[in-house]
Design a protein around this motif. Structure first.
Motif, PDB file in Angstrom:
ATOM      1  N   TYR A  63       0.804  -1.226   0.000  1.00  0.00           N
ATOM      2  CA  TYR A  63       0.000   0.000   0.000  1.00  0.00           C
ATOM      3  C   TYR A  63       0.838   1.279   0.000  1.00  0.00           C
ATOM      4  CZ  TYR A  63      -4.608  -1.928  -0.176  1.00  0.00           C
ATOM      5  OH  TYR A  63      -5.751  -2.531  -0.636  1.00  0.00           O
ATOM      6  N   ALA A  64       2.160   1.143   0.100  1.00  0.00           N
ATOM      7  CA  ALA A  64       3.021   2.335  -0.034  1.00  0.00           C
ATOM      8  C   ALA A  64       2.782   2.982  -1.392  1.00  0.00           C
ATOM      9  CB  ALA A  64       4.486   1.940   0.130  1.00  0.00           C
ATOM     10  N   ALA A  65       2.374   2.185  -2.389  1.00  0.00           N
ATOM     11  CA  ALA A  65       2.149   2.720  -3.736  1.00  0.00           C
ATOM     12  C   ALA A  65       0.945   3.656  -3.794  1.00  0.00           C
ATOM     13  CB  ALA A  65       1.965   1.569  -4.721  1.00  0.00           C
ATOM     14  N   VAL A  78       2.236  -2.685  -9.558  1.00  0.00           N
ATOM     15  CA  VAL A  78       2.648  -2.041  -8.310  1.00  0.00           C
ATOM     16  C   VAL A  78       3.896  -2.738  -7.788  1.00  0.00           C
ATOM     17  CG1 VAL A  78       1.999  -1.939  -5.857  1.00  0.00           C
ATOM     18  CG2 VAL A  78       0.383  -1.141  -7.596  1.00  0.00           C
ATOM     19  N   LEU A  79       4.822  -1.946  -7.285  1.00  0.00           N
ATOM     20  CA  LEU A  79       6.047  -2.511  -6.688  1.00  0.00           C
ATOM     21  C   LEU A  79       6.194  -1.996  -5.273  1.00  0.00           C
ATOM     22  CD1 LEU A  79       7.128  -3.620  -9.391  1.00  0.00           C
ATOM     23  CD2 LEU A  79       9.282  -2.500  -8.896  1.00  0.00           C
ATOM     24  N   GLY A  80       6.735  -2.828  -4.387  1.00  0.00           N
ATOM     25  CA  GLY A  80       6.975  -2.360  -3.023  1.00  0.00           C
ATOM     26  C   GLY A  80       8.063  -3.166  -2.355  1.00  0.00           C
ATOM     27  N   GLY A  81       8.554  -2.672  -1.226  1.00  0.00           N
ATOM     28  CA  GLY A  81       9.625  -3.352  -0.483  1.00  0.00           C
ATOM     29  C   GLY A  81      10.972  -2.725  -0.813  1.00  0.00           C
ATOM     30  N   GLY A  82      11.932  -2.937   0.081  1.00  0.00           N
ATOM     31  CA  GLY A  82      13.236  -2.286  -0.026  1.00  0.00           C
ATOM     32  C   GLY A  82      13.913  -2.433  -1.386  1.00  0.00           C
ATOM     33  N   VAL A  83      13.817  -3.614  -1.990  1.00  0.00           N
ATOM     34  CA  VAL A  83      14.499  -3.835  -3.266  1.00  0.00           C
ATOM     35  C   VAL A  83      13.849  -3.019  -4.393  1.00  0.00           C
ATOM     36  CG1 VAL A  83      15.254  -5.611  -4.912  1.00  0.00           C
ATOM     37  CG2 VAL A  83      15.230  -6.118  -2.478  1.00  0.00           C
ATOM     38  N   ALA A  84      12.597  -2.603  -4.185  1.00  0.00           N
ATOM     39  CA  ALA A  84      11.935  -1.777  -5.198  1.00  0.00           C
ATOM     40  C   ALA A  84      12.567  -0.387  -5.279  1.00  0.00           C
ATOM     41  CB  ALA A  84      10.435  -1.669  -4.906  1.00  0.00           C
ATOM     42  N   SER A  85      13.473  -0.075  -4.346  1.00  0.00           N
ATOM     43  CA  SER A  85      14.188   1.196  -4.487  1.00  0.00           C
ATOM     44  C   SER A  85      15.368   1.042  -5.449  1.00  0.00           C
ATOM     45  CB  SER A  85      14.638   1.739  -3.127  1.00  0.00           C
ATOM     46  OG  SER A  85      15.376   0.776  -2.441  1.00  0.00           O
ATOM     47  N   ALA A 130      -1.302   3.685   5.304  1.00  0.00           N
ATOM     48  CA  ALA A 130      -2.069   3.448   4.073  1.00  0.00           C
ATOM     49  C   ALA A 130      -2.807   2.112   4.142  1.00  0.00           C
ATOM     50  CB  ALA A 130      -1.138   3.490   2.866  1.00  0.00           C
ATOM     51  N   ALA A 131      -2.110   1.068   4.574  1.00  0.00           N
ATOM     52  CA  ALA A 131      -2.751  -0.250   4.670  1.00  0.00           C
ATOM     53  C   ALA A 131      -3.749  -0.274   5.825  1.00  0.00           C
ATOM     54  CB  ALA A 131      -1.691  -1.335   4.862  1.00  0.00           C
ATOM     55  N   GLY A 132      -3.385   0.358   6.937  1.00  0.00           N
ATOM     56  CA  GLY A 132      -4.268   0.398   8.114  1.00  0.00           C
ATOM     57  C   GLY A 132      -5.599   1.069   7.797  1.00  0.00           C
TER      58      GLY A 132
END
Ligand code: KG4
Ligand code: ZN
Length: 400
Positions: A122-124, A287-294, A330-332
């Motif tokens: 949900y960071a996206a 959608v991409l998320g997580g540390g490696v998505a940086s 965002a997810a909450g």
């Protein structure tokens, strides 16, 4: 306050960042603070759980203060609290959960427990404080979550609804980067260090193996790691240098070439499978998320593939790809909208999966080896022993 969007206070402490944020309407970041423990764990070359939990205790109140100050807000103006309940390190999770429960109790606020991986997804949806409004990702979409502990691909046909397409059968992508970083004698965490080293590679012809695993959407990075290890060992031996464990290092130009080759192999597999999943499921967005998505190479490869298909791609800015509090807000928010509420019995769930393949039991885990496998087993055992919950009592004296 009327006429404004509901405001969530969000707390993240599952791993090595203490994240606190205020998020309005589930998307707009009003204020956020992240206290990073990278420097604390760097000498050990990996996260030391006990140190992590203590650092969360040390920084969680200052992080909250900073967020309230920056946002010019007070706790009575907050409408609800979201906190990461798992997966993650039990001790670290408990700090955030106990803190959130205490605040919720003291200020009579509703509370919700959030899955950290759902946060990465949900960071996206998040919008920066001054960022113009933009549409949210449309459904159906495919989402790739690539973090230090998890790597999986899901299809989302609606909010909070996940169909697992594939996951790693051994190391997570971030874990693979971290191990490769150690092999190459680069700093911790390995991901950013490898990405930086790769930029300087003059020759870009190192080909390391890709595990395609047939037509499946599953991932495997352990063969790649072993191939890199063999290559490094052989080159160190040929140069009459000691092995990596004894401090042997290849010359920086060669390290850069191998870093490039490693990154290329990981990015190739992640992007090819994600784009194929988008085609196969007729996705409307990626959608991409997580540390490696940086990782810049990964972002560029996915963005190019999505553009060729006319698909919008939603990748959070790098500081929202790595762990932060806003993503939990965002997810909450979606969990609150769905009517979920946590009670004072909210506990830590160190091995809480976001999604499981249909029909598999709760305790299914991908086959893993080494220290990660032992940590995973311990977390699963803790979860089993406590019948899904590690109960926590609010800590006295931590509310501001
Ligand atoms: O999502 P995250 O902050 O924490 C977990 O939930 O695990 O991910 C951390 C992981 C680490 O393994 C780190 O090496 C990796 O993300 N990472 C990167 C980059 N930045 C962080 N990997 C590749 N390229 C990067 N630029
Ligand atoms: Zn994370």
């Amino acid at each position: 306050m009327s006429g404004r969007e509901p405001l969530l206070l969000a707390i993240e402490s599952s791993c090595d960042e203490t994240g606190v944020a205020l998020v309005a309407g589930g998307r707009r970041i009003v204020a956020q603070a992240v206290a990073s423990q990278i420097a604390l764990h760097a000498p050990a070359g990996g996260i030391v759980p006990e140190l992590a939990a203590r650092a969360h205790l040390r920084w969680i109140v200052p992080a909250l203060r900073e967020v309230l100050d920056t946002g010019g807000l007070t706790l009575p103006q907050v409408d609800g609290i979201a906190v990461t309940a798992g997966p993650g390190l039990a001790g670290s999770l408990l700090v955030g959960i106990a803190f959130a429960k205490t605040l919720a109790w003291a200020h009579r606020l509703p509370l919700v427990g959030v899955n950290h991986l759902e946060g990465h997804l949900y960071a996206a949806w998040l919008l920066g404080r001054d960022e113009p409004e933009r549409p949210a990702p449309p459904f159906p979409l495919v989402a790739l979550v690539v973090s230090g502990g998890h790597t999986f691909l899901v299809e989302m046909r609606d909010h909070l609804s996940y169909r697992l397409l594939g996951e790693t059968v051994d190391d997570a992508a971030g874990e693979a980067f971290d191990k490769a970083g150690r092999l190459l004698g680069l700093g911790y965490p390995g991901g950013p260090a490898i990405a930086t080293a790769a930029v300087g590679a003059r020759r870009r012809d190192t080909v390391l193996p890709r595990a395609w695993l047939g037509g499946s959407y599953d991932f495997s990075f352990s063969g790649l790691k072993t191939a890199l290890r063999r290559l490094v060992e052989a080159e160190l031996a040929a140069a009459a240098r000691p092995p990596t464990e004894s401090g042997g290092r290849l010359d920086p130009p060669r390290v850069a070439e191998l870093a490039w080759g490693f990154q290329e192999a990981v990015v190739d597999v992640l992007s090819t499978k994600t784009l194929r999943a988008a085609d196969d499921t007729a996705a409307q967005a990626i959608v991409l998320g997580g540390g490696v998505a940086s990782n810049r190479a990964l972002r560029e490869r996915i963005a190019a593939g999505a553009a060729a298909r006319g698909l919008p791609v939603f990748i959070p800015p790098p500081d929202l790809c790595t762990d932060n509090g806003a993503m939990i807000g965002a997810a909450g928010w979606q969990r609150f909208l769905a009517g979920e509420r946590a009670g004072s019995d909210l506990g830590a769930r160190p091995a809480w999966p976001l999604v499981r393949p249909f029909g598999t039991p709760d305790t299914r885990r991908p086959p893993r080896r080494g220290p990660a496998a032992r940590a995973y087993e311990a977390a699963l055992a803790a979860e089993r022993d406590a019948a899904g919950d590690v109960p926590v009592a609010p800590v006295r004296g931590s509310a501001p």
